[in-house]
Design a protein around this motif. Structure first.
Motif, PDB file in Angstrom:
ATOM      1  N   GLY A   1       0.873  -1.043   0.079  1.00  8.75           N
ATOM      2  CA  GLY A   1       0.144   0.103   0.213  1.00  8.75           C
ATOM      3  C   GLY A   1       0.931   1.236  -0.006  1.00  8.75           C
ATOM      4  O   GLY A   1       1.804   1.370   0.681  1.00  8.75           O
ATOM      5  N   SER A   2       0.307   2.191  -0.682  1.00 10.91           N
ATOM      6  CA  SER A   2       1.077   3.363  -0.631  1.00 10.91           C
ATOM      7  C   SER A   2       1.264   4.344   0.665  1.00 10.91           C
ATOM      8  O   SER A   2       2.037   5.195   0.994  1.00 10.91           O
ATOM      9  CB  SER A   2       0.432   4.452  -1.711  1.00 10.91           C
ATOM     10  N   ASP A   3       0.487   3.854   1.588  1.00  5.19           N
ATOM     11  CA  ASP A   3       0.401   4.544   2.723  1.00  5.19           C
ATOM     12  C   ASP A   3       1.172   3.890   3.921  1.00  5.19           C
ATOM     13  O   ASP A   3       1.028   4.085   4.996  1.00  5.19           O
ATOM     14  CB  ASP A   3      -1.069   4.851   3.452  1.00  5.19           C
ATOM     15  N   TRP A   4       2.255   3.055   3.462  1.00  4.37           N
ATOM     16  CA  TRP A   4       2.953   2.245   4.175  1.00  4.37           C
ATOM     17  C   TRP A   4       3.977   2.715   5.379  1.00  4.37           C
ATOM     18  O   TRP A   4       4.111   2.214   6.426  1.00  4.37           O
ATOM     19  CB  TRP A   4       4.075   1.528   3.217  1.00  4.37           C
ATOM     20  N   ALA A   5       4.150   4.200   5.381  1.00  2.00           N
ATOM     21  CA  ALA A   5       4.759   4.912   6.344  1.00  2.00           C
ATOM     22  C   ALA A   5       3.953   5.243   7.352  1.00  2.00           C
ATOM     23  O   ALA A   5       4.542   5.172   8.477  1.00  2.00           O
ATOM     24  CB  ALA A   5       5.259   6.204   5.480  1.00  2.00           C
ATOM     25  N   THR A   6       2.635   5.218   7.362  1.00  2.00           N
ATOM     26  CA  THR A   6       1.628   5.795   8.442  1.00  2.00           C
ATOM     27  C   THR A   6       0.797   4.843   8.805  1.00  2.00           C
ATOM     28  O   THR A   6       0.059   4.936   9.806  1.00  2.00           O
ATOM     29  CB  THR A   6       1.259   7.078   8.111  1.00  2.00           C
ATOM     30  N   ASN A   7       0.184   3.787   8.041  1.00  2.00           N
ATOM     31  CA  ASN A   7      -0.658   2.911   8.401  1.00  2.00           C
ATOM     32  C   ASN A   7      -0.210   1.699   8.843  1.00  2.00           C
ATOM     33  O   ASN A   7       0.313   0.922   8.140  1.00  2.00           O
ATOM     34  CB  ASN A   7      -1.657   2.732   7.299  1.00  2.00           C
ATOM     35  N   PRO A   8      -0.483   1.231  10.136  1.00  2.00           N
ATOM     36  CA  PRO A   8      -0.028   0.137  10.669  1.00  2.00           C
ATOM     37  C   PRO A   8      -0.470  -1.343  10.161  1.00  2.00           C
ATOM     38  O   PRO A   8       0.143  -2.157   9.999  1.00  2.00           O
ATOM     39  CB  PRO A   8      -0.622   0.127  12.173  1.00  2.00           C
ATOM     40  N   ALA A   9      -1.812  -1.015   9.374  1.00  2.00           N
ATOM     41  CA  ALA A   9      -2.455  -2.250   8.822  1.00  2.00           C
ATOM     42  C   ALA A   9      -1.680  -2.513   7.690  1.00  2.00           C
ATOM     43  O   ALA A   9      -1.517  -3.693   7.362  1.00  2.00           O
ATOM     44  CB  ALA A   9      -4.080  -1.875   8.461  1.00  2.00           C
ATOM     45  N   THR A  10      -1.220  -1.574   6.930  1.00  2.00           N
ATOM     46  CA  THR A  10      -0.445  -1.784   5.814  1.00  2.00           C
ATOM     47  C   THR A  10       0.771  -2.488   5.841  1.00  2.00           C
ATOM     48  O   THR A  10       1.336  -3.540   5.510  1.00  2.00           O
ATOM     49  CB  THR A  10      -0.206  -0.507   4.828  1.00  2.00           C
ATOM     50  N   GLN A  11       1.598  -2.015   7.163  1.00  2.00           N
ATOM     51  CA  GLN A  11       2.877  -2.665   7.422  1.00  2.00           C
ATOM     52  C   GLN A  11       2.615  -4.098   7.864  1.00  2.00           C
ATOM     53  O   GLN A  11       3.456  -4.929   7.654  1.00  2.00           O
ATOM     54  CB  GLN A  11       3.456  -1.827   8.737  1.00  2.00           C
ATOM     55  N   ILE A  12       1.404  -4.526   8.735  1.00  2.00           N
ATOM     56  CA  ILE A  12       1.346  -5.702   9.153  1.00  2.00           C
ATOM     57  C   ILE A  12       0.988  -6.665   8.079  1.00  2.00           C
ATOM     58  O   ILE A  12       1.506  -7.848   7.869  1.00  2.00           O
ATOM     59  CB  ILE A  12       0.013  -5.645  10.117  1.00  2.00           C
ATOM     60  N   GLU A  13       0.226  -6.109   7.005  1.00  2.00           N
ATOM     61  CA  GLU A  13      -0.147  -7.084   5.872  1.00  2.00           C
ATOM     62  C   GLU A  13       1.348  -7.414   5.151  1.00  2.00           C
ATOM     63  O   GLU A  13       1.553  -8.561   4.889  1.00  2.00           O
ATOM     64  CB  GLU A  13      -0.916  -6.120   5.095  1.00  2.00           C
ATOM     65  N   TRP A  14       2.089  -6.599   4.913  1.00  2.00           N
ATOM     66  CA  TRP A  14       3.446  -6.599   4.257  1.00  2.00           C
ATOM     67  C   TRP A  14       4.130  -7.629   4.924  1.00  2.00           C
ATOM     68  O   TRP A  14       4.730  -8.500   4.617  1.00  2.00           O
ATOM     69  CB  TRP A  14       4.008  -5.158   4.234  1.00  2.00           C
ATOM     70  N   GLY A  15       4.449  -7.212   6.264  1.00  2.00           N
ATOM     71  CA  GLY A  15       5.067  -8.089   7.371  1.00  2.00           C
ATOM     72  C   GLY A  15       4.710  -9.574   7.514  1.00  2.00           C
ATOM     73  O   GLY A  15       5.473 -10.563   7.401  1.00  2.00           O
ATOM     74  N   LEU A  16       3.298  -9.793   7.485  1.00  2.00           N
ATOM     75  CA  LEU A  16       2.906 -11.164   7.223  1.00  2.00           C
ATOM     76  C   LEU A  16       3.334 -11.910   6.158  1.00  2.00           C
ATOM     77  O   LEU A  16       3.516 -12.883   5.854  1.00  2.00           O
ATOM     78  CB  LEU A  16       1.389 -11.085   7.495  1.00  2.00           C
ATOM     79  N   GLY A  17       3.014 -11.198   5.117  1.00  2.00           N
ATOM     80  CA  GLY A  17       3.239 -11.865   3.540  1.00  2.00           C
ATOM     81  C   GLY A  17       5.003 -12.121   3.604  1.00  2.00           C
ATOM     82  O   GLY A  17       5.268 -13.080   3.139  1.00  2.00           O
ATOM     83  N   TYR A  18       5.742 -11.362   4.274  1.00  2.00           N
ATOM     84  CA  TYR A  18       7.157 -11.463   4.170  1.00  2.00           C
ATOM     85  C   TYR A  18       7.466 -12.552   5.119  1.00  2.00           C
ATOM     86  O   TYR A  18       8.222 -13.544   4.721  1.00  2.00           O
ATOM     87  CB  TYR A  18       7.819 -10.079   4.772  1.00  2.00           C
ATOM     88  N   ILE A  19       6.924 -12.929   6.212  1.00  2.00           N
ATOM     89  CA  ILE A  19       6.936 -14.093   6.979  1.00  2.00           C
ATOM     90  C   ILE A  19       6.594 -15.516   6.248  1.00  2.00           C
ATOM     91  O   ILE A  19       7.295 -16.404   6.590  1.00  2.00           O
ATOM     92  CB  ILE A  19       6.408 -13.949   8.297  1.00  2.00           C
ATOM     93  N   ALA A  20       5.360 -15.385   5.686  1.00  2.00           N
ATOM     94  CA  ALA A  20       4.895 -16.473   5.106  1.00  2.00           C
ATOM     95  C   ALA A  20       5.873 -16.887   3.928  1.00  2.00           C
ATOM     96  O   ALA A  20       6.121 -18.011   3.748  1.00  2.00           O
ATOM     97  CB  ALA A  20       3.666 -16.181   4.398  1.00  2.00           C
ATOM     98  N   GLY A  21       6.335 -15.952   3.059  1.00  2.00           N
ATOM     99  CA  GLY A  21       7.332 -16.319   2.018  1.00  2.00           C
ATOM    100  C   GLY A  21       8.658 -16.641   2.485  1.00  2.00           C
ATOM    101  O   GLY A  21       9.316 -17.317   1.751  1.00  2.00           O
ATOM    102  N   ARG A  22       9.016 -16.021   3.379  1.00  2.00           N
ATOM    103  CA  ARG A  22      10.714 -16.398   3.954  1.00  2.00           C
ATOM    104  C   ARG A  22      10.708 -17.593   4.881  1.00  2.00           C
ATOM    105  O   ARG A  22      11.710 -18.492   4.662  1.00  2.00           O
ATOM    106  CB  ARG A  22      11.223 -15.169   4.378  1.00  2.00           C
TER     107      ARG A  22
END
Length: 432
Positions: free
Chosen positions: A394-415
């Protein structure tokens, strides 16, 4: 053959007999004196005639009274399609020229159309002369078997023949022989599919040989081969909805599209290098196209929980690193953790997996969406390095915790597959 054509052939045969040179065949004729009449009667009854049977000429003395009598005496049998001139019933006189032409079944190509026809002629040249008044381009087609070409009659009994093959013309002087011998004399070798025909010089298109020969023996080189052509088969496009993907992430390609292949096999026949026919042997899709699949999310992001209300006196103090306000929205560590637990549960990560995730990001950022590592520059709740990586979520990655969490969960799942996998790595290496 019609009576008219037979009559034309007979007339042409008589003319040919007078103008063509002959190869005499010595034939013994027994002269027996007639009883009663003496020398005068013998002289009156005896006649000297010329007999031409298919170009072989004999001069003989006979006492026969009719043309048929001469033929019978010479053992010449005449078939129903054969031509005799004059007619067998004609009275015989001294000096009479008797012409016999045996009918043969020929394959004719008349203006591109083939037909089987009986023609009474001594050779191919004579047959073409008989057929000349039809006003068409006539070719006599030779039959083929393996590397042989055959006609039921010689090419030309008198004159040279122009042999046309491979773009060259050679005049063969002695063409009284069969087609195969004429080709051998011209040193022309046939392939199995080649075509051979006899036609006049004008039809053969070799005017340069007109002064040397009246007819041409033409060889056409025939090549038949299978030609393979491949054409693309355009791939399709499909859009699928994904209830587990956030709608604001836009679409993503789940399966790359790829064109298929259509293979066409054609049997192509060329005659002297020019295409004559093209026949489709097969036409099928040999490689199926792959449909491009695009995924579109339909899931709405959870709304962040607001910061609990505080007294005016406490709000005037310094801000805590565990909370922040951006664009009119307030976020807290507890609210961020609640979002994380909700999104992890959507992936099936509850119980021990949630415990591992909570411990991992408590260690990394304390669940503070504004946390930044001053030495490495890692940013946000999952401590992405660099933080801009989270822009894929998401483009609001710097300020939106939900966007950060969604990315982080995807990173954990992939790695690492699961939060506990990531937590185990972090404990062993102090990073994940």
């Amino acid at each position: 053959m019609t009576a008219q054509i037979e009559a034309e052939q007979a007339e042409s045969a008589r003319t040919t007999a007078r103008r063509r040179r002959r190869w005499p065949i010595v034939a013994g004729v027994a002269a027996t004196a007639l009883v009663a009449g003496g020398a005068v009667g013998y002289a009156d009854a005896r006649k000297t005639v010329t007999l031409d049977v298919d170009g072989e000429t004999t001069t003989l003395t006979t006492f026969a009274g009719s043309v048929g009598g001469v033929l019978e005496a010479q053992g010449v049998e005449v078939g129903e399609r054969d031509v005799v001139a004059p007619a067998e019933s004609s009275a015989l006189e001294s000096g009479t020229e008797i012409v016999v032409r045996t009918a043969k079944e020929l394959t004719l190509d008349i203006d591109g159309e083939q037909a089987e026809t009986w023609v009474a002629a001594a050779d191919a040249h004579e047959a073409l002369t008989l057929l000349d008044d039809r006003g068409s381009e006539v070719r006599i087609v030779a039959s083929r078997s393996a590397d042989r070409a055959e006609l039921p009659l010689p090419v030309d009994g008198d004159d040279p023949v122009a042999v046309v093959a491979d773009g060259e013309t050679e005049v063969v002087e002695n063409a009284t022989a069969a087609v195969e011998q004429v080709l051998d004399a011209a040193e022309v070798t046939l392939d199995e599919d080649d075509r051979v025909h006899v036609t006049d010089i004008a039809t053969a298109g070799v005017a340069e040989a007109a002064d040397a020969a009246a007819v041409a023996l033409v060889v056409q080189r025939v090549v038949t081969e299978e030609v393979v052509t491949e054409k693309p088969v355009e791939h399709g496009h499909e859009t699928r909805e994904d209830a587990d993907r956030y709608a604001d992430l836009g679409t993503k390609v789940a399966q790359e599209g790829k064109d298929g292949v259509r293979t066409i096999v054609e049997r192509v026949t060329t005659v002297d290098g020019e295409e004559e026919s093209r026949e489709t042997v097969s036409d099928e899709v040999t490689t199926e196209p792959v449909t491009e699949v695009v995924v579109k999310g339909t899931k709405e992001r959870p709304k962040p929980q607001p910061e609990p209300a505080t007294s005016s006196s406490s709000s005037s103090g310094s801000s805590s690193s565990s909370s922040g306000s951006t664009s009119g929205r307030s976020y807290s560590v507890s609210g961020n953790r609640a979002i994380g637990q909700q999104l992890a549960a959507a992936r099936g990560w509850t119980g021990s997996q949630w415990t591992c995730l909570e411990a991992l990001w408590t260690k990394e950022s304390g669940w503070n969406h504004l946390a930044k590592n001053p030495s490495s520059g890692a940013y946000g709740i999952p401590q992405a390095l660099p933080g801009s990586k989270m822009g894929t979520a998401g483009s609001d990655w710097a300020t939106n915790p939900a966007t950060q969490i969604e990315w982080g969960l995807g990173y954990i799942a992939g790695r690492y597959g699961t939060p506990c996998g990531a937590w185990s790595h972090s404990q062993a290496n102090n990073w994940y």
